[in-house]
Write a protein that holds these residues in place. Structure first.
Motif, PDB file in Angstrom:
ATOM      1  N   UNK A  27       0.796  -1.224   0.000  1.00 46.73           N
ATOM      2  CA  UNK A  27       0.000   0.000   0.000  1.00 46.73           C
ATOM      3  C   UNK A  27       0.825   1.268   0.000  1.00 46.73           C
ATOM      4  N   UNK A  28       2.102   1.164   0.341  1.00 49.44           N
ATOM      5  CA  UNK A  28       2.976   2.336   0.361  1.00 49.44           C
ATOM      6  C   UNK A  28       3.668   2.564  -0.983  1.00 49.44           C
ATOM      7  N   UNK A  29       3.835   1.528  -1.764  1.00 46.01           N
ATOM      8  CA  UNK A  29       4.619   1.663  -2.992  1.00 46.01           C
ATOM      9  C   UNK A  29       3.783   1.542  -4.268  1.00 46.01           C
ATOM     10  N   UNK A  30       2.555   1.087  -4.171  1.00 49.14           N
ATOM     11  CA  UNK A  30       1.725   0.930  -5.363  1.00 49.14           C
ATOM     12  C   UNK A  30       1.403   2.306  -5.940  1.00 49.14           C
ATOM     13  N   UNK A  31       1.373   2.376  -7.257  1.00 46.71           N
ATOM     14  CA  UNK A  31       1.110   3.635  -7.947  1.00 46.71           C
ATOM     15  C   UNK A  31      -0.247   3.559  -8.637  1.00 46.71           C
ATOM     16  N   UNK A  32      -0.776   4.706  -9.002  1.00 49.88           N
ATOM     17  CA  UNK A  32      -2.092   4.769  -9.628  1.00 49.88           C
ATOM     18  C   UNK A  32      -1.967   5.236 -11.067  1.00 49.88           C
ATOM     19  N   UNK A  33      -2.811   4.689 -11.900  1.00 50.04           N
ATOM     20  CA  UNK A  33      -2.832   5.050 -13.312  1.00 50.04           C
ATOM     21  C   UNK A  33      -4.273   5.234 -13.763  1.00 50.04           C
ATOM     22  N   UNK A  34      -4.497   6.208 -14.586  1.00 54.26           N
ATOM     23  CA  UNK A  34      -5.801   6.412 -15.211  1.00 54.26           C
ATOM     24  C   UNK A  34      -5.684   5.950 -16.655  1.00 54.26           C
ATOM     25  N   UNK A  92       4.312  -1.502  -9.574  1.00 53.06           N
ATOM     26  CA  UNK A  92       2.966  -2.071  -9.608  1.00 53.06           C
ATOM     27  C   UNK A  92       1.973  -0.911  -9.596  1.00 53.06           C
ATOM     28  N   UNK A  93       1.022  -0.975 -10.500  1.00 48.28           N
ATOM     29  CA  UNK A  93       0.010   0.066 -10.641  1.00 48.28           C
ATOM     30  C   UNK A  93      -1.359  -0.508 -10.323  1.00 48.28           C
ATOM     31  N   UNK A  94      -2.198   0.298  -9.749  1.00 47.01           N
ATOM     32  CA  UNK A  94      -3.614  -0.037  -9.621  1.00 47.01           C
ATOM     33  C   UNK A  94      -4.328   0.908 -10.570  1.00 47.01           C
ATOM     34  N   UNK A  95      -5.013   0.340 -11.547  1.00 48.59           N
ATOM     35  CA  UNK A  95      -5.615   1.168 -12.586  1.00 48.59           C
ATOM     36  C   UNK A  95      -7.108   1.375 -12.405  1.00 48.59           C
ATOM     37  N   UNK A  96      -7.705   0.725 -11.406  1.00 49.70           N
ATOM     38  CA  UNK A  96      -9.125   0.944 -11.152  1.00 49.70           C
ATOM     39  C   UNK A  96      -9.963  -0.286 -11.405  1.00 49.70           C
ATOM     40  N   UNK A  97     -11.210  -0.069 -11.810  1.00 49.01           N
ATOM     41  CA  UNK A  97     -12.177  -1.156 -11.928  1.00 49.01           C
ATOM     42  C   UNK A  97     -12.959  -1.098 -13.227  1.00 49.01           C
ATOM     43  N   UNK A  98     -13.404  -2.268 -13.648  1.00 49.21           N
ATOM     44  CA  UNK A  98     -14.444  -2.397 -14.663  1.00 49.21           C
ATOM     45  C   UNK A  98     -15.725  -2.674 -13.882  1.00 49.21           C
ATOM     46  N   UNK A  99     -16.723  -1.841 -14.078  1.00 55.35           N
ATOM     47  CA  UNK A  99     -17.965  -1.964 -13.317  1.00 55.35           C
ATOM     48  C   UNK A  99     -19.117  -1.436 -14.164  1.00 55.35           C
ATOM     49  N   UNK A 100     -20.157  -2.222 -14.275  1.00 55.78           N
ATOM     50  CA  UNK A 100     -21.331  -1.793 -15.032  1.00 55.78           C
ATOM     51  C   UNK A 100     -22.544  -2.564 -14.570  1.00 55.78           C
ATOM     52  N   UNK A 101     -23.188  -2.101 -13.510  1.00 60.53           N
ATOM     53  CA  UNK A 101     -24.313  -2.851 -12.953  1.00 60.53           C
ATOM     54  C   UNK A 101     -25.467  -3.068 -13.936  1.00 60.53           C
TER      55      UNK A 101
END
Length: 112
Positions: A27-34, A92-101
């Protein structure tokens, strides 16, 4: 713009610089990407990305127990606590979610 894609709300991770990799957590080193960022270019080196697939549709179709929709959040919560053992040369990147209810399973898989 990617359909059914949502950038991550970064409350899952405790951000902050971690110089000592012996005490660092994911949680300290993960990066975020859009992924919708038009200036995004390929990276060099060793890189990984996490993307959540928030859907119970496949479980529902197969008469299983629902709850898979909560999987990405649960995985991120637990992953953030794990010790980081991959060194400085791995990103390591967290790019988000695929979500479509209101979308079909096939449409969500196509978005993924």
């Amino acid at each position: 713009m990617l359909e059914d894609y949502y950038q991550l709300d970064n409350h899952y991770y405790q951000r902050g610089p971690e110089d000592n990799l012996y005490t660092a957590k994911w949680g300290m080193v993960i990066e975020f990407l859009d992924l919708n960022d038009p200036s995004l270019t390929p990276f060099e080196g060793v890189n990984f990305a996490l993307i959540g697939f928030k859907s119970d549709k496949g479980v529902y179709i197969n008469n299983g127990r629902v709850g898979a929709v909560e999987g990405p959040q649960a995985i991120r919560t637990q992953l953030a606590k794990l010790p980081w053992h991959l060194g400085r040369n791995v990103r390591v990147f967290d790019v988000g979610d695929i979500d479509g209810p209101n979308r079909s399973l096939e449409q969500l898989q196509q978005s993924l």
